[in-house]
Design an enzyme around this catalytic site. Structure first.
Site, short mmCIF file in Angstrom:
data_model
loop_
_atom_site.label_atom_id
_atom_site.label_comp_id
_atom_site.label_asym_id
_atom_site.label_seq_id
_atom_site.Cartn_x
_atom_site.Cartn_y
_atom_site.Cartn_z
N HIS A 62 -75.39 11.48 58.42
CA HIS A 62 -76.19 11.23 57.23
C HIS A 62 -77.67 11.30 57.61
O HIS A 62 -78.10 10.63 58.54
CB HIS A 62 -75.88 9.84 56.67
CG HIS A 62 -74.56 9.75 55.99
ND1 HIS A 62 -74.36 9.10 54.79
CD2 HIS A 62 -73.35 10.25 56.32
CE1 HIS A 62 -73.10 9.19 54.43
NE2 HIS A 62 -72.46 9.88 55.36
N ASP A 94 -79.57 15.21 53.20
CA ASP A 94 -78.75 14.81 52.05
C ASP A 94 -79.47 15.09 50.73
O ASP A 94 -78.83 15.43 49.74
CB ASP A 94 -78.39 13.32 52.15
CG ASP A 94 -77.32 13.06 53.20
OD1 ASP A 94 -76.87 14.04 53.84
OD2 ASP A 94 -76.94 11.90 53.40
N GLU A 146 -81.98 6.29 54.13
CA GLU A 146 -81.06 5.74 55.12
C GLU A 146 -81.56 4.35 55.48
O GLU A 146 -82.77 4.10 55.48
CB GLU A 146 -80.98 6.63 56.37
CG GLU A 146 -80.50 8.04 56.10
CD GLU A 146 -79.10 8.11 55.52
OE1 GLU A 146 -78.32 7.16 55.74
OE2 GLU A 146 -78.78 9.11 54.86
N ASP A 206 -83.27 10.46 48.73
CA ASP A 206 -82.22 9.77 49.48
C ASP A 206 -82.89 8.88 50.53
O ASP A 206 -84.00 9.20 51.02
CB ASP A 206 -81.27 10.76 50.15
CG ASP A 206 -80.09 10.05 50.78
OD1 ASP A 206 -79.31 9.42 50.05
OD2 ASP A 206 -79.94 10.12 52.02
#
EC number: 2.7.7.7
Length: 244
Positions: A153, A158, A9, A7
């Site tokens: 998040h 995540d 960001e 994941d």
């Protein structure tokens, strides 16, 4: 099999607008079990956050100011993922950003697809739950995955949650050997390869109390319906003794 749940960001929703990756989180699975060998880096983006993006992640430019730039961790990251199967939720988003970061470093690193294969859990979820919401939070609720600690998040958090979602989403497939194969170019065909059973299968029998309870239940069904489907599988005489 080596799989990596990944994941990222970012500072915004579109890399085409110059947004950058600010966090990468990866969880390694070996034979569908966490190995404990994870990868996690915060990155200095050298650009501002788009409106709303900072609130989603809780990250700030001040916090990221002393973190490495992507180019400083690129080789370490690529060595970590090289040859693995990446499990990503909405893979086009993360891979688009990672390819953009690599392209900023010239041609020497190529594209992510040159090094890895990808499973998109968003596509898997849409196939299994058509017409339903398939965000990570929605899948956690539907599949019974605890995400109560997910207030913001975060890439590593995540990825850890997605690992649980992926295992739940694909439970009963890899374990019994389901695979997709190209049947002579005529489309995917399901191949089932059951693992050999080591030794005789255990037999578990009912004790006397369980047997008696079972027969009394059948007697009740016969009184109400005149018969019980179980009669086709075992003699009725033993149960009639209980009815007397």
């Amino acid at each position: 099999m080596r799989q990596i749940i990944l994941d990222t960001e970012t500072t915004g929703l579109e890399w085409k607008k110059g947004n950058r990756v600010v966090e990468i989180g990866c969880v390694e699975l070996l034979e569908r079990r966490p190995s404990g060998r994870n990868f996690h880096r915060y990155l200095k983006p050298d650009c501002a956050f788009e409106a709303g993006a900072q609130e989603v992640t809780g990250l700030t430019l001040e916090f990221l100011a002393d973190k490495p730039a992507f180019e400083e961790v690129a080789e370490e990251f690529l060595a970590y993922v090289d040859g693995a199967e990446l499990i990503i939720h909405n893979a086009a988003f993360d891979l688009g950003f990672l390819d953009y970061e690599l392209s900023r470093l010239g041609d020497r690193y190529g594209r992510m697809a040159d090094r890895i294969t990808v499973v998109d859990t968003l596509l898997l979820a849409r196939e299994r739950f058509p017409g339903q919401r398939n965000s990570l939070d929605a899948l956690c609720k539907r599949l019974g995955v605890d995400n109560s600690h997910r207030q913001l998040h975060g890439a590593l958090l995540d990825a850890q949650i997605l690992a649980d979602v992926y295992i739940a989403l694909t439970s009963g497939q890899e374990e019994i050997g389901f695979a997709q194969a190209d049947a002579g170019g005529s489309g995917p065909a399901t191949v089932v390869a059951f693992a050999p059973v080591a030794g005789p299968r255990p037999r578990i029998g009912a004790d006397a109390g369980e047997r008696e309870a079972h027969l009394r239940r059948l007697a009740t069904l016969r009184k109400k319906a005149g018969h019980a489907l179980w009669d086709a599988l075992e003699p009725v005489a033993e149960a009639e003794a209980l009815e007397a």
